[in-house]
Structure formats: C-alpha cells, structure tokens
Design an enzyme around this catalytic site. Structure first.
Site, PDB file in Angstrom:
ATOM      1  N   HIS A  54     -23.503  35.239 -62.997  1.00  0.00           N
ATOM      2  CA  HIS A  54     -24.430  34.117 -62.903  1.00  0.00           C
ATOM      3  C   HIS A  54     -23.895  32.916 -63.708  1.00  0.00           C
ATOM      4  CE1 HIS A  54     -28.669  32.426 -63.216  1.00  0.00           C
ATOM      5  NE2 HIS A  54     -28.039  31.767 -64.170  1.00  0.00           N
ATOM      6  N   GLU A  55     -23.482  33.217 -64.936  1.00  0.00           N
ATOM      7  CA  GLU A  55     -23.003  32.159 -65.831  1.00  0.00           C
ATOM      8  C   GLU A  55     -21.683  31.581 -65.358  1.00  0.00           C
ATOM      9  OE1 GLU A  55     -24.545  30.054 -68.111  1.00  0.00           O
ATOM     10  OE2 GLU A  55     -25.753  31.680 -67.325  1.00  0.00           O
TER      11      GLU A  55
HETATM   12 ZN   LIG Z   1     -28.228  30.039 -65.339  1.00  0.00          ZN
END
Ligand SMILES: [Zn+2]
Length: 357
Positions: A54-55
C-alpha cells in the site's frame, strides 16, 4: 522520542516499522501461542506485507512526480510516506493519496475474485480465535486488503481519504483553508469514532478515533505553520547586529566572540568582506590546548548565506540540511556584504508566532 525502527529500504527510501505495529505483532504472537493458533499470526504477518505494498504505491506515484520520499513508516492501519514537501499541485496530491487505497482494494478484489472464480485449492485453517476470520486464507487476506483500502479512504486526516478531500478543496480555495476544513472534518470523525467505540465497548475503535483526532490536529498545525512561515521574510526576523571574527584570530578568540554574540557558529569576515562560516562541529574538534595556536583561517570554511528577501521557511530548511544554527544574511547585489544573521532561535520565535496566528 523515536517510535519507529528501520527495517530496510526500497530504492533508497528507508522503511520503518512503527512501535504500535511491533507491539501488535508481539501481542498476536503471544495470543497465537496461548490459543495454539498459528493462523492469527500468519494473518498479522500478511497485514504487514500488504501495508508495505500500500505504502509503496504512494511512493511510486510520488517518485514519478519528482517528489522526494524521506521515509516510509508502517502502522497497523496503513502507513505514512513522509515526503519532502506537500505538492502544491492538488492534482498530484490526490493521485499520490489515492494510489495506496486503490492498490489495497485491487489486491483485495483480486484475492476474493480468485477465491470465487477460479477453482483453486486453498489451504484452510481453523478460524482465528480472536480475529474475525473464515479460516480460508485467500478470502481472509482479500477482506483484509479491502478493509485496509476502505479504511484509508475515510475522508479524514491523517488517512489518505483526508488528503484526497483536501486536494479537492484546494482546487477551489486557498491551500491553508482547505487544510483547516479537512482537519476539522478529521477531528469530528475521530470524536464520532471514539463515541461509537464507547457505545459498543470496542477499545480498538476508541484507539483509532484518538489516532485520527491527534493526526488531524497535527497535520493542520504543521501545514498552517509552514504556509504562514512561507510569507515571513528573513529581513523580518534577522538580527542586524553582527559579531564576526577575522581570519587571523585564534580559535579561542573566535569562541569569545561567539559566546558574546550567542552564536553557535563563527562568522568570518575580512575587512568587511564575508569569508564564510566555521561551524560548531569543526570548532569543537580543536583540542583545548591548541585553541590558542590555531587560527580561524586554518579551519574549514563553509560558504553559505541567504538574502533578506528570502522566505524564512526556505532558509531554515537550508540550516537544518547543513546542520548550522547561524545563517549569514548578505545583500543580493553585493553577496560579500553581511547585513545580518538568522539564528535558529529567531526562526523558533517566528514559528511560535505563526502557530499562535
Ligand atoms: Zn496510504
């Protein structure tokens, strides 16, 4: 206090694990051992992997738009990519913000889709004793990602959705006002979540609510201070009284001047012509018994300065980057003429003023 620990890096971006995540992993490990329930632990380890994906998505979009990512901190409920500066272009900000949740949602949909559409044999476990789960790893990981994506889409700071919301507002109004409104919504959201948490006796919801409330307030303060500081010029806060040393003076004499002027670094001038700075770190390297023999001109000089019409915020960034507490201010037309000095103390005062603005 340092609450996150470096665990590796990707493309030169340091990746840190936040203490809350470490505690969560340890707690789940403890419970997993207690209930002899390895499945819960597997789920938490995968949560870590998915937060990382996600990051990474945020960072990829940031890099593509030439925004430097300072570090990535992984939290159990998402992550934070610390970027060098907030993009002034709202279109870039919302693209960067949405990339994370979008990745989580796509991953989640793909996993759930594979489960329902493809005839694959998936290992199943006894459902976790303390995490809501089906025991089917594909399905559980799919839902975990969907939850991660949906949660981060909540339009409240410090979640990604809050950033998207701010960017959409910023297209219509001043950036600082957009931040103020977005933070306001974030705080209300946090309070509502705490309320719901108390109503249902759910400590996790209460914690997340508090996290949102604090995050929203911090984000707003930082942004408002930096945008207010951006309008303050060096000449508004600089000291025009200058305590300088000559190249032929000794280190002891330089220290006396610095002490008297309350400077952290030595400003060197020769016949009114600016020579440079000798920084504190270099001065303390000289042994006490040698300070009467070594002259300033034998020391390494740093040629660094700013202009009176420069923004304090920019000059301060330079000071932190160069690790100095004193920045000489020179005339733009005559860059060898020192007209004042900017100290970190003066910047701190300006910062306080901006905060109470
Ligand atoms: Zn995020």
């Amino acid at each position: 206090m340092k609450l996150s620990f470096k665990i590796g890096s990707a493309w030169g971006i340091p990746i840190e694990l936040h203490l809350t995540f470490i505690l969560l992993i340890l707690a789940v490990l403890g419970l997993a051992v207690y209930f002899s329930d390895i499945y819960s632990f597997i789920l938490v380890v995968f949560l870590f992997v998915f937060v990382f994906f996600h990051e990474l998505a945020h960072s990829v979009v940031a890099r593509r738009n030439k925004i430097k990512v300072r570090k990535i901190v992984l939290y159990p409920i998402g992550g934070v990519s610390e970027i060098e500066e907030i993009p002034e272009n709202p279109a870039i900000e919302w693209r960067m913000a949405i990339a994370g949740p979008l990745t989580s949602v796509i991953l989640g949909a793909a996993l759930v889709g594979i489960y329902y559409l493809l005839p694959v044999k998936i290992p199943t476990f006894k459902p976790s004793s303390f995490i809501i789960s089906s025991g089917n790893i594909l399905l559980d990981l799919g839902y975990l990602n969907l939850l991660l994506g949906a949660f981060n889409l909540i339009p409240a700071f410090p979640m990604d959705g809050g950033r998207v919301f701010r960017a959409l507002l910023a297209e219509r109004m001043k950036f600082s006002n957009a931040t103020k409104y977005a933070a306001y919504i974030g705080r209300i959201f946090g309070i509502i979540m705490v309320g719901i948490g108390f109503f249902f006796f759910n400590p996790v919801l209460i914690l997340i609510g508090v996290f949102i409330y604090i995050g929203a307030s911090e984000e707003a303060e930082q942004t408002i201070v930096s945008t207010t500081l951006a309008s303050v010029r060096v000449k508004d806060v600089m000291q025009s009284e200058i305590g300088s040393v000559r190249p032929d003076q000794t280190v002891t004499e330089a220290l006396e001047v610095m002490f008297k002027s309350k400077y952290h670094d030595a400003l060197v001038e020769k016949d009114g012509v600016f020579q440079g700075l000798v920084i504190w770190n270099e001065i303390i390297k000289v042994k006490i018994e040698q300070r009467n023999n070594i002259r300033v001109e034998q020391m390494p000089l740093k040629n660094i300065s700013t202009y009176p019409d420069e923004a304090v915020f920019e000059s301060y960034k330079l000071m932190t980057k160069e690790k100095i507490d004193l920045l000489p201010v020179v005339e733009r037309d005559i860059p060898t003429k020192v007209v004042g000095v900017l100290t970190s103390e003066a910047v701190a005062n300006a910062y306080e003023k901006a905060k109470n603005h």
